[in-house]
Design an enzyme around this catalytic site. Structure first.
Site, PDB file in Angstrom:
ATOM      1  N   ASP A 138     -35.156 -25.590  27.866  1.00  0.00           N
ATOM      2  CA  ASP A 138     -34.097 -24.608  27.823  1.00  0.00           C
ATOM      3  C   ASP A 138     -32.864 -25.440  27.011  1.00  0.00           C
ATOM      4  O   ASP A 138     -32.179 -25.994  28.754  1.00  0.00           O
ATOM      5  CB  ASP A 138     -33.642 -24.125  29.155  1.00  0.00           C
ATOM      6  CG  ASP A 138     -32.311 -23.049  29.300  1.00  0.00           C
ATOM      7  OD1 ASP A 138     -32.403 -22.191  28.178  1.00  0.00           O
ATOM      8  OD2 ASP A 138     -32.347 -22.724  29.990  1.00  0.00           O
ATOM      9  N   GLY A 156     -31.577 -25.321  37.957  1.00  0.00           N
ATOM     10  CA  GLY A 156     -33.010 -24.940  38.388  1.00  0.00           C
ATOM     11  C   GLY A 156     -33.072 -23.781  38.302  1.00  0.00           C
ATOM     12  O   GLY A 156     -35.031 -23.169  38.928  1.00  0.00           O
ATOM     13  N   GLY A 157     -32.967 -22.365  37.896  1.00  0.00           N
ATOM     14  CA  GLY A 157     -33.291 -20.822  37.819  1.00  0.00           C
ATOM     15  C   GLY A 157     -34.649 -21.105  37.758  1.00  0.00           C
ATOM     16  O   GLY A 157     -34.858 -20.186  38.224  1.00  0.00           O
ATOM     17  N   LYS A 158     -34.357 -21.163  36.109  1.00  0.00           N
ATOM     18  CA  LYS A 158     -35.722 -21.082  35.511  1.00  0.00           C
ATOM     19  C   LYS A 158     -37.145 -21.977  37.105  1.00  0.00           C
ATOM     20  O   LYS A 158     -38.841 -21.259  36.256  1.00  0.00           O
ATOM     21  CB  LYS A 158     -35.918 -21.430  33.966  1.00  0.00           C
ATOM     22  CG  LYS A 158     -34.976 -20.269  33.379  1.00  0.00           C
ATOM     23  CD  LYS A 158     -35.044 -20.467  31.982  1.00  0.00           C
ATOM     24  CE  LYS A 158     -33.569 -19.705  31.489  1.00  0.00           C
ATOM     25  NZ  LYS A 158     -32.529 -19.918  31.776  1.00  0.00           N
ATOM     26  N   CYS A 168     -29.105 -19.215  24.837  1.00  0.00           N
ATOM     27  CA  CYS A 168     -28.718 -17.756  25.038  1.00  0.00           C
ATOM     28  C   CYS A 168     -27.778 -17.956  24.091  1.00  0.00           C
ATOM     29  O   CYS A 168     -26.314 -18.032  24.262  1.00  0.00           O
ATOM     30  CB  CYS A 168     -27.844 -18.308  26.595  1.00  0.00           C
ATOM     31  SG  CYS A 168     -27.064 -19.914  26.937  1.00  0.00           S
ATOM     32  N   CYS A 214     -34.606 -29.109  30.583  1.00  0.00           N
ATOM     33  CA  CYS A 214     -33.611 -28.910  30.771  1.00  0.00           C
ATOM     34  C   CYS A 214     -33.358 -28.261  32.061  1.00  0.00           C
ATOM     35  O   CYS A 214     -32.167 -27.380  31.506  1.00  0.00           O
ATOM     36  CB  CYS A 214     -32.957 -28.387  29.625  1.00  0.00           C
ATOM     37  SG  CYS A 214     -33.701 -29.230  28.258  1.00  0.00           S
ATOM     38  N   ALA A 215     -33.345 -28.331  32.753  1.00  0.00           N
ATOM     39  CA  ALA A 215     -33.593 -27.506  34.870  1.00  0.00           C
ATOM     40  C   ALA A 215     -32.304 -27.033  34.900  1.00  0.00           C
ATOM     41  O   ALA A 215     -32.004 -25.933  35.600  1.00  0.00           O
ATOM     42  CB  ALA A 215     -34.444 -28.538  36.078  1.00  0.00           C
ATOM     43  N   ASP A 239     -32.928 -33.236  34.419  1.00  0.00           N
ATOM     44  CA  ASP A 239     -31.856 -32.612  33.756  1.00  0.00           C
ATOM     45  C   ASP A 239     -31.137 -34.325  33.824  1.00  0.00           C
ATOM     46  O   ASP A 239     -31.570 -35.337  34.505  1.00  0.00           O
ATOM     47  CB  ASP A 239     -30.800 -31.846  34.569  1.00  0.00           C
ATOM     48  CG  ASP A 239     -29.760 -31.501  33.919  1.00  0.00           C
ATOM     49  OD1 ASP A 239     -29.845 -30.208  33.287  1.00  0.00           O
ATOM     50  OD2 ASP A 239     -28.486 -32.026  33.762  1.00  0.00           O
TER      51      ASP A 239
END
Length: 408
Positions: A304, A239-241, A357, A235-236, A259
């Site tokens: 995520d 793309g931060g992670k 989150c 679940c990119a 995604d």
């Protein structure tokens, strides 16, 4: 009274910037726009504003969004200038003698505030249903948690260790008068001592850092990746992670960033180029076959998942006005569906991290428990989970569960 933004409180009001705030608030609440996009649009359409004016508009809009219910309860009318004036008075400021502010009596506003300050949902400026849900699910911790989530978020950088060390970046920024500190327990994080637009700094353009909350940085670390591994970030988003994972893998191995929204993955490509990352392969999830083709192919899988976002109200205060009990229930269905279907991509002996989150147990540990009790979940064991509350970390609220696929 409301939390004060120091430099706002000493500012003189100007008609053009106040008008910018009022226009933004109109777009957000009367036309259902997202606050960050509206602010970006307003600032772009007023290129002659200086840094101080731009800061005033952005912070005023965010704070009005944050305290919207309280402002409306205390204001003598729903006129947007009256609402701004009420917000300004609640900050402890004086109003100029403008016709737009006629009818605003500081004494009456203070009296009205005193009347409602013991009503938590109004004082903390949240919907009644959210106050009830938070109280039921978090118990005695809810009062302090929502108070913490109503505070302004710090600006946190994640150092791109492929290009520079944390100490090196700290020194580089300090040379340009940007003070930072390294929070304990977050080995790649730097926190700005003072809020500012860090994206214009050459170090950002050189790919030396990304802006990423400290709690969010815990997610990639939980996967325990190593150079050479095959990793799926399912679940990119932008793309931060995935970028963090690439740095932890020393840019060796392969990361499939997936995604359902292809446009989000376009950002991943751009960011990877700036970061000097070459191991990320963006891949759109077109249907269930995309997942089936990757069955038992990954050493590590990151989920995520979409969530309510209640752990990141500090930086996205408009979230609480767009949510409903029904929308949270709907996203819980999506979370469980992702767990059930995407878990098939983990190799026997591999690790999977489920993260949100959110601070709600119904999106977090209860989802993991439900998964483990299911047929597909019986192939996994929970190694550990971490419930990160904003009141305890000082950063965003997060949940991170580490699961291992049993050897067959």
């Amino acid at each position: 009274m409301l939390l004060r933004i120091a430099y706002l409180c000493s500012m003189k009001l100007f008609p053009n910037t106040v008008k910018g705030v009022v226009q933004a608030i109109d777009e957000i609440f009367n036309h259902n726009r997202y606050a960050d996009k509206v602010i970006e649009k307003v600032l772009k359409s007023n290129p002659k504003w200086g840094a101080r004016d731009r800061g005033f508009v952005a912070e005023s809009v965010y704070e009005m969004v944050r305290w919207w219910r309280l402002i409306n309860e205390v204001s003598p009318s729903k006129d947007l200038y009256h609402l701004f004036g009420t917000y300004w008075l609640l900050q402890g400021n004086a109003l100029p003698d403008w016709k737009e502010f006629q009818g605003l009596d500081p004494k009456k506003i203070k009296e009205k505030y005193e009347e409602i300050k013991d009503k938590r949902a109004i004082k903390q400026s949240i919907p009644d249903w959210l106050d009830q849900m938070g109280s039921e699910l978090l118990g005695e911790k809810w009062d302090k948690e929502i108070d913490t989530l109503n505070q302004q978020a710090a600006v946190v950088l994640r150092v791109n260790t492929l290009k520079i060390s944390r100490e090196g970046l700290m020194k580089r920024l300090a040379e340009d008068g940007i003070e930072t500190y390294a929070p304990k327990g977050y080995k790649d994080a730097l926190v700005l001592a003072k809020r500012q637009n860090i994206f214009k700094h050459p170090a950002f353009k050189e790919g030396l850092f990304e802006v990423q909350d400290a709690s969010s940085q815990l997610v990639a670390a939980a996967l325990e990746v190593e150079p050479g591994m095959r990793v799926i970030d399912a679940c990119a988003g932008a793309g931060g992670k995935s970028l963090h994972l690439a740095a932890l893998m020393k840019n060796k191995g392969r990361i499939i960033s997936m995604d359902v929204e292809g446009w989000k993955l376009q950002n991943t490509k751009l960011r990877a180029r700036r970061n000097g990352v070459s191991i990320i392969e963006p891949r759109v999830i077109e249907d269930s076959k995309t997942i089936k083709r990757l069955r038992e192919s990954a050493d590590r899988v990151l989920l995520d998942v979409p969530c309510s976002g209640l752990g990141v109200l500090k930086r996205n205060p408009d979230t609480k006005w767009k949510l409903s009990p029904e929308s949270i229930q709907k996203v819980q269905g999506i979370q469980q569906e992702i767990l059930q279907n995407y878990s098939s991509m983990v190799k026997p002996g591999g690790l999977m991290v489920y993260a949100t989150c959110s601070i709600l147990p119904s999106e977090n540990q209860l989802q993991v428990e439900k998964f483990l009790a299911s047929d597909k979940g019986k192939a996994f064991e929970l190694l550990e989970d971490r419930k990160v509350l904003a009141q305890e970390s000082g950063f965003d609220g997060f949940y991170i569960a580490k699961l291992k696929r049993k050897e067959s």
